[in-house]
Design a protein around this motif. Structure first.
Motif: not given
Length: 393
Positions: A118-119, A133-135, A138-142, A162-163
């Protein structure tokens, strides 16, 4: 058929829509004033260009260079931090040259982030901050950037919900696209947040030098303890009008710098060596060129915002303290159009290209971004066109 899973995860690039319409208009003979793409139009200073030409004549500089950057270039960057921020850096372990800040940041994320990590990233954001992050898988949390004074509270909430536990926070001040600026106490709280939760911090300081009205952007490395968790990216693209030269830097935590150096050692041999040598001259030589560049952007900022704001006001916009951009809320009567349709209308009816806010994230809806990359005369022409459009819209 071959599937490109990482490519498929990337969202449509909304900013390309307006760019395609701009190209079509120009092909049709329209005089489009391009304030969309943030591509600096100013010339690199002659003393930097002269050094490039001189050293490019030496065949020894035509060979492979080093992915970490020439030692003298890293020393020059360490001297820049010392002059500007009173920060002592070890150029051998705490500084690395990159092929522009964008390459360095995205490859650092690739080095750190694995599938499912998670980022956290403020929204809206410069596209590569999220796309990297997508590339990387990872999982992007805006996390909504505004209101800025409550950002730390929203980050705390994001960690709580977040988890798995967030591994990285990507931040950038002065901010592209919103031009949001912070002071050193705010930066200190951001570092304390990351240390509390053991989250790595990436700070993009691309606009360290492009600031106005007495404002001085802080470096994350000024904060005590920041080098335990942070890496900072800078660039010569805007400060020295060297965007196409692709010279950037990463500085900070030794392990983070080493990880980026390891990844880069497999991927590149660094920037063309004459460019690196010229970049040393850019950092160590006369800085009048930087002062001139900042003044050009300030004059363009004022021409745009003062011109749209009076007489009238037709379009009230707050003046940014930094960056080469203006972040403007869509005028109240036209907000229902949304940023993409409003940007299309500006292009089609005023011959002015801007970037729709939605292209930088959901929280960018309701805004457009002006890039101050046309001269002051052209900016004033854009103002006349936009005022005429708004009067008849």
């Amino acid at each position: 058929m071959t599937r490109f899973e990482k490519v498929d995860r990337l969202p449509p690039y909304v900013l390309s829509i307006v760019n395609e319409l701009k190209l079509e208009a120009r092909r049709a003979g329209e005089d489009v004033i391009d304030l969309g793409f943030g591509n600096p139009d100013l010339a690199t200073a002659p003393h930097i260009v002269d050094k490039l030409v001189e050293v490019a004549q030496d065949p020894r500089n035509h060979r492979y260079s080093a992915s970490r950057g020439l030692p003298n270039l890293r020393r020059a960057m360490a001297r820049w931090y010392k002059r500007k921020y009173e920060i002592e850096l070890d150029p051998d372990t705490e500084v690395i040259s990159t092929i522009g800040a964008k390459e360095g940041l995205s490859h650092f994320v690739l080095a750190l982030i694995s599938r499912g990590d998670t980022v956290l990233c403020p929204d809206p954001c410069y596209p590569i901050h999220g796309f990297s992050v997508v590339i990387a898988g990872g999982d992007l949390q805006l996390v909504p950037l505004h209101p800025l004074e409550d950002l730390l509270g929203r980050l705390h909430q994001a960690v709580a919900s977040a988890w798995p536990h967030p591994k990285l926070l990507i931040a950038s001040f002065p901010h592209n696209p919103t031009t949001a600026c912070i002071d050193l106490p705010f930066m200190t709280r951001l570092v304390e947040f990351c240390r509390e939760y053991e989250i790595a911090l990436v700070h993009d300081l691309a606009y360290a030098e492009i600031s106005f009205d007495g404002y001085q952007p802080p470096s994350v490395l000024q904060v005590p303890g920041a080098r335990e968790i942070a890496i900072e990216f800078t660039s010569l693209s805007k400060s020295h009008a060297m965007a196409g030269w692709r010279v950037g830097f990463a500085a900070g935590n030794r392990e983070m710098v080493a990880a980026l150096a390891r990844v880069k050692s497999y991927l590149d041999y660094g920037v063309f060596q004459p460019i690196q040598i010229a970049a040393i001259v850019a950092l160590d030589g006369p800085q009048d060129c930087v002062t001139d560049i900042v003044e050009h952007y300030r004059a363009r900022r004022d021409a745009l915002i003062d011109g749209l704001g009076s007489p009238g006001p037709v379009w009230k916009i707050e003046k940014p303290l930094a960056t080469m951009f203006v972040w403007a809320p869509i005028p109240e009567p036209l907000q229902a159009m949304g940023s993409l349709e409003f940007s299309k209308a500006l292009l089609e009816q005023a011959n002015v290209a801007v970037s729709p806010g939605i292209g930088f994230g959901r929280s960018g809806e309701g805004y457009v971004r002006f890039a101050l990359v046309e001269n002051t005369h052209r900016v004033r022409q854009a103002v006349r066109n936009i005022r005429r459009f708004l009067r008849h819209a």
